[in-house]
Design a protein around this motif. Sequence first.
Motif, PDB file in Angstrom:
ATOM      1  N   LEU A 468       0.837  -1.208   0.000  1.00 57.05           N
ATOM      2  CA  LEU A 468       0.000   0.000   0.000  1.00 57.05           C
ATOM      3  C   LEU A 468       0.865   1.250   0.000  1.00 57.05           C
ATOM      4  O   LEU A 468       0.654   2.170  -0.786  1.00 57.05           O
ATOM      5  CB  LEU A 468      -0.885  -0.002   1.253  1.00 57.05           C
ATOM      6  N   ILE A 469       1.835   1.257   0.910  1.00 58.71           N
ATOM      7  CA  ILE A 469       2.677   2.453   1.034  1.00 58.71           C
ATOM      8  C   ILE A 469       3.533   2.616  -0.222  1.00 58.71           C
ATOM      9  O   ILE A 469       3.726   3.726  -0.716  1.00 58.71           O
ATOM     10  CB  ILE A 469       3.547   2.344   2.307  1.00 58.71           C
ATOM     11  N   SER A 474      -1.853   8.214  -2.678  1.00 57.37           N
ATOM     12  CA  SER A 474      -2.488   8.697  -1.463  1.00 57.37           C
ATOM     13  C   SER A 474      -3.123   7.500  -0.761  1.00 57.37           C
ATOM     14  O   SER A 474      -3.423   6.492  -1.390  1.00 57.37           O
ATOM     15  CB  SER A 474      -3.538   9.764  -1.782  1.00 57.37           C
ATOM     16  N   LEU A 475      -3.300   7.646   0.540  1.00 59.62           N
ATOM     17  CA  LEU A 475      -3.772   6.526   1.354  1.00 59.62           C
ATOM     18  C   LEU A 475      -4.945   6.955   2.209  1.00 59.62           C
ATOM     19  O   LEU A 475      -4.954   8.060   2.754  1.00 59.62           O
ATOM     20  CB  LEU A 475      -2.650   6.068   2.297  1.00 59.62           C
ATOM     21  N   LYS A 476      -5.910   6.058   2.306  1.00 59.12           N
ATOM     22  CA  LYS A 476      -7.006   6.300   3.237  1.00 59.12           C
ATOM     23  C   LYS A 476      -7.142   5.063   4.102  1.00 59.12           C
ATOM     24  O   LYS A 476      -6.872   3.943   3.654  1.00 59.12           O
ATOM     25  CB  LYS A 476      -8.324   6.542   2.486  1.00 59.12           C
ATOM     26  N   VAL A 477      -7.573   5.273   5.336  1.00 59.59           N
ATOM     27  CA  VAL A 477      -7.761   4.148   6.242  1.00 59.59           C
ATOM     28  C   VAL A 477      -9.245   3.960   6.460  1.00 59.59           C
ATOM     29  O   VAL A 477      -9.973   4.927   6.709  1.00 59.59           O
ATOM     30  CB  VAL A 477      -7.044   4.385   7.585  1.00 59.59           C
ATOM     31  N   THR A 491       5.297   9.694   3.845  1.00 60.43           N
ATOM     32  CA  THR A 491       5.735   9.969   5.206  1.00 60.43           C
ATOM     33  C   THR A 491       5.202   8.980   6.231  1.00 60.43           C
ATOM     34  O   THR A 491       5.703   8.923   7.346  1.00 60.43           O
ATOM     35  CB  THR A 491       5.284  11.383   5.623  1.00 60.43           C
ATOM     36  N   VAL A 492       4.170   8.208   5.865  1.00 59.13           N
ATOM     37  CA  VAL A 492       3.513   7.374   6.865  1.00 59.13           C
ATOM     38  C   VAL A 492       4.368   6.142   7.189  1.00 59.13           C
ATOM     39  O   VAL A 492       5.127   5.662   6.347  1.00 59.13           O
ATOM     40  CB  VAL A 492       2.111   6.950   6.377  1.00 59.13           C
ATOM     41  N   GLU A 510      -2.474  14.714   7.922  1.00 63.24           N
ATOM     42  CA  GLU A 510      -2.142  15.084   6.551  1.00 63.24           C
ATOM     43  C   GLU A 510      -0.747  15.659   6.457  1.00 63.24           C
ATOM     44  O   GLU A 510      -0.300  16.390   7.324  1.00 63.24           O
ATOM     45  CB  GLU A 510      -3.143  16.128   6.042  1.00 63.24           C
ATOM     46  N   ALA A 511      -0.078  15.298   5.410  1.00 64.37           N
ATOM     47  CA  ALA A 511       1.260  15.858   5.247  1.00 64.37           C
ATOM     48  C   ALA A 511       1.250  16.873   4.125  1.00 64.37           C
ATOM     49  O   ALA A 511       0.397  16.826   3.260  1.00 64.37           O
ATOM     50  CB  ALA A 511       2.265  14.779   4.934  1.00 64.37           C
TER      51      ALA A 511
END
Lengths: 511, 364
Positions: A468-469, A474-477, A491-492, A510-511
């Motif tokens: 995923l990373i 972009s990522l959503k949980v 950055t996550v 958010e970054a």
Amino acid sequence: MTDTTTTAAAAVSVRGVGKRFPGVVANHDVTLEVRPGTVHALVGENGAGKSTLMKILYGVQKPDEGEILVGGETVHFSSPSDAIKHGIGMVFQHFQLADNLTVLENVVLGAEKLHGIGDAARTEIRRISDAYGFGLDPDELVEDLGVGERQRVEILKVLYRGAKIIILDEPTAVLVPQEVDALFENLRELKSQGNTLLFISHKLDEVRAIADDITVLRRGTTVTSVKPADVTQHQLAELMVGEELPSPSTAESTVTDREVLEVRDLQVDDAQGRTVLSDINLTIHAGEVLGIAGVEGNGQTELVEAVVGMVRPTRGVVELSDQDVTSWGTRQRRESGVGYIPEDRHRHGLLLDAPLWENRILGHQTRKPSVKGGWVDKAGARIDAQRIVHEYDVRTPGIDTTARALSGGNQQKFIVGREMSGDPKLLIASHPTRGVDVGAQAAIWDHIREARRRGLAVLLISADLDELIGLSDSLKVILRGRIVADYDPQTVTPQQLGAAMTGAKTAGEEA
Amino acid sequence: MKTLQRAGLALAAPVLALVVAGIITSLVLVAAGDDPAAFWETMLAWPENRSLVNIINEASVLYLSGLAAAIGFRMNLFNIGVEGQYRVATFVAAYFAAQAFLPGYLNTVATILVAMLAGAAWAGIAALLRVTRGVSEVISTIMLNAIAVSLVAYLLRKVGSREGQTIVTDTVPQSGWIPGISLFPDSVTDMYGLVFLAVLAGIGFSVLLNRTRFGFDLRATGHSESAAVASGVDVKRMVIYSMLLSGAVAGLIGMPNLFGVSHNYGSTIQTGIGFAGIAVALLGRNHPLGIAAGALIFAYLSEQANPLGILAGISPEIIAVTQGVVVLCVVIAYEVVRRYRNKLEQRAVAEALEAPGPSKEVTA
């Protein structure tokens, strides 16, 4: 923890074991020494022969050759109950629990003769639970338990049956990082009290964290046994794969400002009227990969099915390239350029008993080159199936082979190739590399990256946080059917994701 | 070599089933104190010309029935209602034809269409129940069979007239009859003129299933409903279409006899063809040629059993046992052969991939 046991008889010795299967990587000349009172990790890629070996040790399969010794004594298992008699228990990756029964009922099921089904059993379960710090209440319903607790019930089940040697099949596959830590605490406790653990995994950081010895399986045979202190994770990976380990990371951003998929205020209720997905808002642009992280069963399946058109949302709008498609069926959406790599390839991706060239038509029943008008274009479908086999390196004797006969990785490569056919605008990829070997995984990642560069929008759902990373822009949980956090994959960390996935921290970052 | 092996495997199951069924039938005969030798002598004697014609006629009707059942089976839809659909359709068709709305063969063609519509309509009830209310088509078609029998009997009393012991509808005008084809000069029976209807239906079935998009959707749904849904198949619509189609083919079953021999619908109409069709479809693996073979085998067994009582002193009912056992055995044998074939194929895949070694790795 000590090495004083090396002279004592091994808890389990496997000597030159072989097993032949049609079509499956067989075991050959597998040799393994598991010292008592240790955690012994068995690592290898999918298809390296771990499950076969495990099944042999647990008496599900009989070896064709070689011998197995338990505590220095040669054994011949013809069923799992023989294995249990010799103190070998097994915790399966997929829990075998009845949700509507209590912990007690699940544990005594099939072992009623040991301590009955009443207070004696309850006392014994409490004793085991306390001894290892499991914190389980015998009278709680399993459906009220979390994943980590369910796993402890499974472990308790085998301890209850008197196992001193416990095989754990990819126990961390279903856990988030925090739960993994808890599991490892339990395992250390089990070990310190004299139990022997055989830990099967392909997650090398975890293996190095918990194991006393590591045995590497590759192509059905044991390659070597090492101590975690003596190898780096990289060396271990190379032992396992026999080559460089690929990474999923994407280089430069290819995100455009052209919206391909927009989902607004989406809500999905299940057949019982319970809301399983709500307030979902997301936008994916051409050239963008949007990753959805979440513990399985938190609404990912429903989200995917709502976007593909397999379930009707109760509320909300799904737009494809600014066109409202909420009322469209799956076929119409596919025709307008939606590719779909399903989570369960056997249930949703393939006609297992049909040849590959017919599987090429699936999902493309109304489009060239497999169909002309109302007629199946057999020649066209065959040529294009051949193209997929070639371009996606599907290992098969030919396109007349049924899908069932292929290995999981090759089935998956074929599906990816098919769904990439006809230049889709949007690809919905659910666990696109689950259960495929490292080589195929790298190839699938490459194909997704390549299509993204050409402007494909991708909705990526995965349980593999590295994937995923590495792949996402972009990522959503997702948690309990809601989007609870947004992250920048640059950055996550997996720990942050893990915390958000379990609700330990729901504030978006958010970054 | 490869195709030979494939063909061999395809034939292995039915042959195996027939042999086992033969053995079991013999055991039943022995247990009942009958002489299996006499039984087999009668059964395996070359049929008389008259019997050959009967076998062909019976087989053509069974074939249509088998096709009707197979359409449903190919998408895992168990249309047990071919029997009812065929009765309703034949009655409606006979009534319609007797009205002579159209002249000559136009009446014949129109009647055949009416029969298909009637069969489809009757099957459509089950399809609607399944799609809107989730009622299993197995249950509803069984119920509809019972209703069909009673409904037709009731209506026959309304519109029919007594002729000896039976009640029959009015006779179809002679201009629309399809005369029989005389195969043997010495045979008192002729082959149905409408035997070609069965052939056409078989070809149509094969083309529809293997060559058309509709057929692909239908087979895909039968293979895996979940995969079909994910591929964009509207399963509810497919249930309705295939059920209607199944009923329409069931409507054809009564046509060869109606236009060739009986020329009316009477209370002595041949029963059980719909059920036999299910067995024939199973025996033929829902394959157009397989069903033809199954229909011929069933027709052969029935016809050859007729003189059992006279020649061997054995009640011909024994042949129903044989037919039943054949179907049971064939279901098992197909499964055994299927697993064996899967294994063979997996082995072939493994060998093909072993041989050149790990040739190319990764990259695209």
